[in-house]
Design an enzyme around this catalytic site. Structure first.
Site, mmCIF file in Angstrom:
data_model
loop_
_atom_site.group_PDB
_atom_site.id
_atom_site.type_symbol
_atom_site.label_atom_id
_atom_site.label_comp_id
_atom_site.label_asym_id
_atom_site.label_seq_id
_atom_site.Cartn_x
_atom_site.Cartn_y
_atom_site.Cartn_z
ATOM 1 C CD GLU A 37 76.212 59.091 27.050
ATOM 2 O OE1 GLU A 37 74.688 58.759 26.852
ATOM 3 O OE2 GLU A 37 76.661 59.270 27.611
ATOM 4 C CG ASN B 158 82.255 58.218 24.438
ATOM 5 O OD1 ASN B 158 83.662 58.004 24.942
ATOM 6 N ND2 ASN B 158 81.939 59.415 24.183
ATOM 7 C CG HIS C 32 80.760 61.520 32.599
ATOM 8 N ND1 HIS C 32 81.805 62.317 32.881
ATOM 9 C CD2 HIS C 32 81.254 61.021 31.475
ATOM 10 C CE1 HIS C 32 81.937 63.489 31.599
ATOM 11 N NE2 HIS C 32 80.710 62.736 31.004
ATOM 12 C CD GLU D 58 82.158 62.107 27.037
ATOM 13 O OE1 GLU D 58 81.082 62.624 28.598
ATOM 14 O OE2 GLU D 58 81.479 62.107 25.914
ATOM 15 C CG ASP E 264 83.530 64.916 35.053
ATOM 16 O OD1 ASP E 264 82.602 63.853 35.028
ATOM 17 O OD2 ASP E 264 82.767 65.786 33.663
HETATM 18 C C1 XIL Z 1 76.963 66.732 27.746
HETATM 19 C C2 XIL Z 1 77.240 68.748 28.074
HETATM 20 O O1 XIL Z 1 78.725 68.697 29.226
HETATM 21 C C3 XIL Z 1 76.476 69.449 28.848
HETATM 22 O O2 XIL Z 1 76.756 70.892 28.214
HETATM 23 C C4 XIL Z 1 75.295 69.325 27.718
HETATM 24 O O3 XIL Z 1 74.241 69.870 28.240
HETATM 25 C C5 XIL Z 1 74.737 67.650 27.690
HETATM 26 O O4 XIL Z 1 76.059 67.121 27.172
HETATM 27 N N1 XIL Z 1 78.230 61.995 27.810
HETATM 28 C C6 XIL Z 1 78.816 62.571 26.428
HETATM 29 C C7 XIL Z 1 78.592 64.038 26.643
HETATM 30 O O5 XIL Z 1 78.568 61.915 25.923
HETATM 31 O O6 XIL Z 1 78.017 64.823 25.313
HETATM 32 C C8 XIL Z 1 77.855 64.845 27.539
HETATM 33 O O7 XIL Z 1 78.067 66.222 27.810
HETATM 34 C C9 XIL Z 1 78.178 64.160 29.135
HETATM 35 C C10 XIL Z 1 77.849 62.727 28.912
#
Ligand code: XIL
Length: 299
Positions: free
Chosen positions: A127, A169, A206, A235, A237
């Protein structure tokens, strides 16, 4: 019938999930996770606040719990993550400049040495770009330490574990028309041209009403792959978990030979960081949702 991991393996890919160490004592959770997935990403346990809570004093207890569970159950591990503006321990938040640069190098060396040879892919940098239309780097203590902090991290990581694939990432880089996507694309092209060691790009994926899935995701994956890096959905969802979107994402990965696999960001809806969006493949009772069927059918 069949599991996500086994179905993905038919095309040489994996299907993984984010795993939380705190849930490994829940048999309903481990039954599903053990059965369905063949790759594991520690959800929080390998972040900087977890692995180096005090400067120079590493703690791999939670990371090892997830890694050990994965290995015992025959799963590969994606390491997440070595350099990130978020979830930094307090001591790191308070550092800047040369002291921070040295601390990040030490952190990468310490964590990667512990897991050397045991991590398939590392999210070396997470990020680093800003949202919106600027295409700029995200402001952070890391960015303020010098614009080359990302390539320093990748060079350090390559030397620390030459066997791991090294990934950049990020989120909101799935839509090919977005400035953030183009900015990351330009960075990766530049790194490949100059020989900065980068092997893969992770697309967090996401998807929600603010950042919806768009069918040009396949163009994005193809375009990055054409630069000479692997790509992965890291990741996933989706708000409301529409079966069609999950199938589309799966088909997008399958359409790109350099797409290594897909990771969903949790097991059941109740395990999700966005539980209120019910974004995953299993409901809170552990039942398969329609999106599970659609992914399995696409794989
Ligand atoms: C999130 C986790 O799912 C949570 O449990 C935590 O509180 C915050 O981080 N991008 C990422 C992940 O790269 O590491 C994040 O994970 C979600 C967004």
């Amino acid at each position: 019938e069949g599991t996500l991991g086994a179905a993905a393996a038919q095309s040489g890919r994996y299907f993984g999930a984010a795993i939380a160490s705190g849930r490994l004592g829940d048999p309903a959770y481990t039954t599903i996770a053990g059965r369905e997935f063949n790759s594991v990403t520690p959800e929080n346990e390998m972040k900087t606040d977890a692995t180096e809570p005090q400067q120079g004093r590493f703690d791999f207890s939670a990371g090892d719990r997830v890694h050990d569970w994965a290995v015992r159950n025959g799963k590969r591990v994606r390491g997440h993550t070595l350099a990130w503006h978020s979830q930094q321990p307090a001591w790191m938040q308070n550092l800047g400049g040369g002291a921070l640069r040295q601390a990040v190098t030490n952190h990468i060396n310490g964590v990667m040495a512990h897991y050397k040879g045991r991590i398939a892919q590392w999210d070396v940098v997470n990020e680093a770009f800003a949202d919106g239309t600027s295409g700029a780097r995200r402001d952070s203590n890391l960015q303020r330490s010098g614009n080359d902090w990302i390539e320093v991290a990748f060079r350090t990581a390559r030397a620390a574990d030459p066997g791991a694939k090294l990934c950049y990432n990020d989120y909101n880089i799935e839509n090919w028309t977005w400035a953030k996507t183009q900015a990351v694309y330009s960075m990766v092209r530049d790194f490949k041209q100059r020989g900065v060691p980068i092997d893969c790009v992770g697309f967090q994926s996401h998807f929600n009403d603010d950042s919806p899935y768009d069918s040009n995701f396949r163009t994005t994956l193809r375009s990055f792959a054409a630069l000479g890096v692997d790509v992965a959905v890291t990741e996933l969802d989706v708000q409301g978990a529409p079966a069609a979107v999950y199938a589309d994402v799966t088909n997008d990965c399958l359409a790109v030979p350099r797409c290594l696999g897909i990771t969903v960001w949790g097991v059941r809806d109740t395990d999700s960081w966005r539980a209120e969006q019910s974004p995953l493949l299993f409901d809170g009772n552990g039942n398969k949702k329609p999106a599970h069927t659609s992914v399995l059918g696409a794989l």
